[in-house]
Design a protein around this motif. Structure first.
Motif, PDB file in Angstrom:
ATOM      1  N   LEU A  22      -4.807 -47.944  80.536  1.00 15.99           N
ATOM      2  CA  LEU A  22      -4.938 -49.645  80.102  1.00 15.99           C
ATOM      3  C   LEU A  22      -6.427 -49.812  79.458  1.00 15.99           C
ATOM      4  O   LEU A  22      -6.371 -50.319  78.732  1.00 15.99           O
ATOM      5  CB  LEU A  22      -4.570 -50.391  81.326  1.00 15.99           C
ATOM      6  CG  LEU A  22      -3.304 -50.656  82.031  1.00 15.99           C
ATOM      7  CD1 LEU A  22      -3.398 -51.519  83.371  1.00 15.99           C
ATOM      8  CD2 LEU A  22      -2.482 -51.254  80.876  1.00 15.99           C
TER       9      LEU A  22
ATOM     10  N   ILE B  94      -6.313 -48.265  75.869  1.00 14.04           N
ATOM     11  CA  ILE B  94      -5.502 -48.933  75.001  1.00 14.04           C
ATOM     12  C   ILE B  94      -6.483 -50.374  74.665  1.00 14.04           C
ATOM     13  O   ILE B  94      -6.363 -50.645  73.417  1.00 14.04           O
ATOM     14  CB  ILE B  94      -4.131 -49.347  75.782  1.00 14.04           C
ATOM     15  CG1 ILE B  94      -3.286 -48.178  75.828  1.00 14.04           C
ATOM     16  CG2 ILE B  94      -3.432 -50.470  74.834  1.00 14.04           C
ATOM     17  CD1 ILE B  94      -2.076 -48.495  76.552  1.00 14.04           C
ATOM     18  N   ALA B  95      -7.001 -50.866  75.773  1.00 16.71           N
ATOM     19  CA  ALA B  95      -7.739 -51.971  75.179  1.00 16.71           C
ATOM     20  C   ALA B  95      -9.174 -51.718  74.532  1.00 16.71           C
ATOM     21  O   ALA B  95      -9.199 -52.472  73.525  1.00 16.71           O
ATOM     22  CB  ALA B  95      -8.405 -52.668  76.861  1.00 16.71           C
TER      23      ALA B  95
ATOM     24  N   ASP C 230      -9.112 -53.795  70.979  1.00 20.03           N
ATOM     25  CA  ASP C 230      -9.128 -55.190  71.748  1.00 20.03           C
ATOM     26  C   ASP C 230     -10.377 -55.665  72.598  1.00 20.03           C
ATOM     27  O   ASP C 230     -10.631 -56.615  73.055  1.00 20.03           O
ATOM     28  CB  ASP C 230      -8.070 -55.212  72.385  1.00 20.03           C
ATOM     29  CG  ASP C 230      -6.704 -55.648  71.671  1.00 20.03           C
ATOM     30  OD1 ASP C 230      -6.601 -56.619  71.157  1.00 20.03           O
ATOM     31  OD2 ASP C 230      -5.871 -54.727  71.757  1.00 20.03           O
TER      32      ASP C 230
ATOM     33  N   SER D 148     -16.482 -53.784  77.951  1.00 21.55           N
ATOM     34  CA  SER D 148     -15.794 -52.896  78.596  1.00 21.55           C
ATOM     35  C   SER D 148     -16.222 -52.449  79.875  1.00 21.55           C
ATOM     36  O   SER D 148     -15.724 -52.479  80.983  1.00 21.55           O
ATOM     37  CB  SER D 148     -15.134 -51.760  77.935  1.00 21.55           C
ATOM     38  OG  SER D 148     -14.205 -52.415  76.773  1.00 21.55           O
TER      39      SER D 148
ATOM     40  N   LEU E 264      -6.108 -60.230  75.100  1.00 26.12           N
ATOM     41  CA  LEU E 264      -5.362 -59.042  75.523  1.00 26.12           C
ATOM     42  C   LEU E 264      -6.060 -58.075  76.142  1.00 26.12           C
ATOM     43  O   LEU E 264      -5.714 -57.570  77.304  1.00 26.12           O
ATOM     44  CB  LEU E 264      -4.421 -58.404  74.458  1.00 26.12           C
ATOM     45  CG  LEU E 264      -3.747 -57.298  74.559  1.00 26.12           C
ATOM     46  CD1 LEU E 264      -2.387 -57.456  75.688  1.00 26.12           C
ATOM     47  CD2 LEU E 264      -3.179 -56.672  73.279  1.00 26.12           C
ATOM     48  N   GLY E 265      -7.046 -57.897  75.303  1.00 27.86           N
ATOM     49  CA  GLY E 265      -8.033 -57.008  75.876  1.00 27.86           C
ATOM     50  C   GLY E 265      -8.693 -57.167  77.124  1.00 27.86           C
ATOM     51  O   GLY E 265      -8.773 -56.399  78.260  1.00 27.86           O
TER      52      GLY E 265
ATOM     53  N   LEU F 148      -5.851 -56.450  79.739  1.00 29.35           N
ATOM     54  CA  LEU F 148      -5.859 -55.231  80.065  1.00 29.35           C
ATOM     55  C   LEU F 148      -6.714 -54.509  80.835  1.00 29.35           C
ATOM     56  O   LEU F 148      -6.672 -53.840  81.834  1.00 29.35           O
ATOM     57  CB  LEU F 148      -5.693 -54.406  78.528  1.00 29.35           C
ATOM     58  CG  LEU F 148      -4.297 -54.634  77.963  1.00 29.35           C
ATOM     59  CD1 LEU F 148      -4.714 -53.953  76.397  1.00 29.35           C
ATOM     60  CD2 LEU F 148      -3.285 -53.997  78.515  1.00 29.35           C
TER      61      LEU F 148
ATOM     62  N   SER G 129      -6.575 -55.543  84.453  1.00 25.68           N
ATOM     63  CA  SER G 129      -5.575 -54.629  85.036  1.00 25.68           C
ATOM     64  C   SER G 129      -5.993 -53.668  85.491  1.00 25.68           C
ATOM     65  O   SER G 129      -5.645 -53.031  86.509  1.00 25.68           O
ATOM     66  CB  SER G 129      -4.374 -54.822  83.991  1.00 25.68           C
ATOM     67  OG  SER G 129      -3.747 -56.073  83.978  1.00 25.68           O
ATOM     68  N   ALA G 130      -6.695 -52.850  84.482  1.00 28.24           N
ATOM     69  CA  ALA G 130      -7.261 -51.512  84.725  1.00 28.24           C
ATOM     70  C   ALA G 130      -8.041 -51.724  86.005  1.00 28.24           C
ATOM     71  O   ALA G 130      -8.324 -50.857  87.039  1.00 28.24           O
ATOM     72  CB  ALA G 130      -8.090 -50.970  83.583  1.00 28.24           C
TER      73      ALA G 130
END
Length: 298
Positions: free
Chosen positions: A75, A78-79, A83, A89, A141-142, A145, A148-149
C-alpha cells in the motif's frame, strides 16, 4: 546510551529517513507492487540459506510477512507512485505509533495514559489537514492508502511485541521470504504481464535505489536497531524514531525538490507534536508538572 550507540541510532534514523526518497526514485521506473516484491526477494535470497530460522512460530513469520511485507509496503509503494510525496509519506506512516498504542490496549491489555490520548487527538487534527486540504503533495487516496499501511504495520508491531527472545535480524530475513510471491502474483494481475521486460529496461539508478532499500534500509538498519534494542530499553531507543519524518522531509526537499504548502506544514507540526506527546509525554510531565498532577494524567 554511550556516544557510539547514540551515533548508531542517529545513523539508523538517517538511513530510514532517506529511504523514502530512494523509494520515490525507484518508483519512477518500476511498478510499485513489483518494486516491493523485488525489495523483499533481494533481502531474503540467498540469506535464508545461511540464517537459522528464528525461535518463534512459523505463523508469526507468515503473519508479519503478510501484514508488514504485503499489505504495509504494498500500500505504501502504491501511494508513493503518484499519490504522495516522499516527505509526507515518511510523516504520515508514523500513524503506526498511534495505531500500535490502541491495538496494544485492545489486545495486550496495556494501559493508555491520558497524555497519550491527548497526543493522539492532536495528531488526528493534524491528519485532518491533509484530508480536507489535499494538494499536490498528497491526495485523499494517498492519505487513505498510507494510513492503511500504518494500520497493518501496527498489527505487525503487536504480533512482534508478543514474541520473547527472538533475534530480530534473523526474524526479518525469514519474514522477507513471505511477501515476494504474493506481491509478484498481484503485480502480474494488476501491473504487468511481462516483469522480465520491465526489469531489463530498468536503469542503474533504479537498481541503486533497490539496493539501498533492500540492503541498507532493511538489512543494515534493522540489524543496528535490533542491537540497540537488545542492549538498551525500548524507552531509550524508540524516541530516536521521532526524527525519521524530519529527516524524510528534509532529504526529500534536497533530493527530489519537494516542498510543503502552508496547510501541510501546520498539519505536519501537529502530527509531530502528537508523536512527541505519545512517546515522550510521561517524561515531559516528569520535568514540567507536579507529581500529584502527573498521577492524574498517567
Amino acid at each position: 546510551m554511550n556516544t557510539k550507540d547514540i551515533f548508531l541510532a542517529l545513523l539508523v534514523v538517517l538511513i530510514w529517513g532517506v529511504n523514502f526518497s530512494f523509494i520515490k526514485v525507484g518508483l519512477q521506473e518500476l511498478p510499485p507492487i513489483l518494486f516491493s516484491a523485488l525489495r523483499f526477494a533481494v533481502v531474503a535470497l540467498p540469506a535464508v540459506l545461511f540464517i537459522p530460522f528464528p525461535k518463534t512460530s512459523k505463523w508469526n513469520v507468515i503473519g508479519v510477512g503478510m501484514f508488514l511485507g504485503v499489505f504495509k509496503f504494498g500500500l505504501l509503494f502504491i501511494a508513493m507512485k503518484s499519490d504522495a510525496s516522499a516527505g509526507l509519506s515518511s510523516l504520515i506512516l508514523q500513524a503506526q505509533v498511534f495505531f500500535t498504542i490502541v491495538l496494544s490496549v485492545l489486545f495486550l491489555k496495556e494501559h493508555i495514559a491520558k497524555v497519550q490520548i491527548a497526543g493522539i487527538g492532536i495528531a488526528v487534527i493534524g491528519f485532518s489537514f491533509y484530508m480536507f486540504n489535499a494538494g499536490g503533495n498528497i491526495t485523499v487516496l494517498g492519505l487513505m492508502l498510507i494510513l492503511s499501511a500504518a494500520f497493518f504495520w501496527a498489527i505487525a508491531n503487536v504480533m512482534m511485541k508478543r514474541m520473547q527472545g527472538v533475534n530480530l535480524f534473523h526474524f526479518i530475513i525469514w519474514v522477507s521470504l513471505i511477501p515476494p510471491l504474493p506481491l509478484l502474483a498481484l503485480s502480474l494481475l494488476m501491473e504487468t504481464s511481462n516483469p522480465v521486460e520491465v526489469l531489463l529496461s530498468t536503469s542503474m539508478k533504479t537498481w541503486g535505489a533497490l539496493a539501498y532499500v533492500s540492503y541498507i534500509s532493511t538489512l543494515l538498519a534493522f540489524a543496528l536497531w535490533g542491537a540497540l534494542l537488545k542492549n538498551y530499553s525500548a524507552a531509550s531507543v524508540t524516541p530516536f524514531a521521532l526524527l525519521i519524518p524530519v529527516v524524510g522531509m528534509l532529504t526529500s526537499n534536497i533530493m527530489l525538490n519537494e516542498s510543503l504548502e502552508t496547510s501541510e506544514i501546520v498539519g505536519a507540526l501537529m502530527i509531530m507534536s502528537g508523536l512527541v506527546i505519545c512517546v515522550l509525554g510521561k517524561r515531559l510531565l516528569a520535568l514540567l508538572v507536579a507529581p500529584s498532577l502527573q498521577k492524574n494524567l498517567g
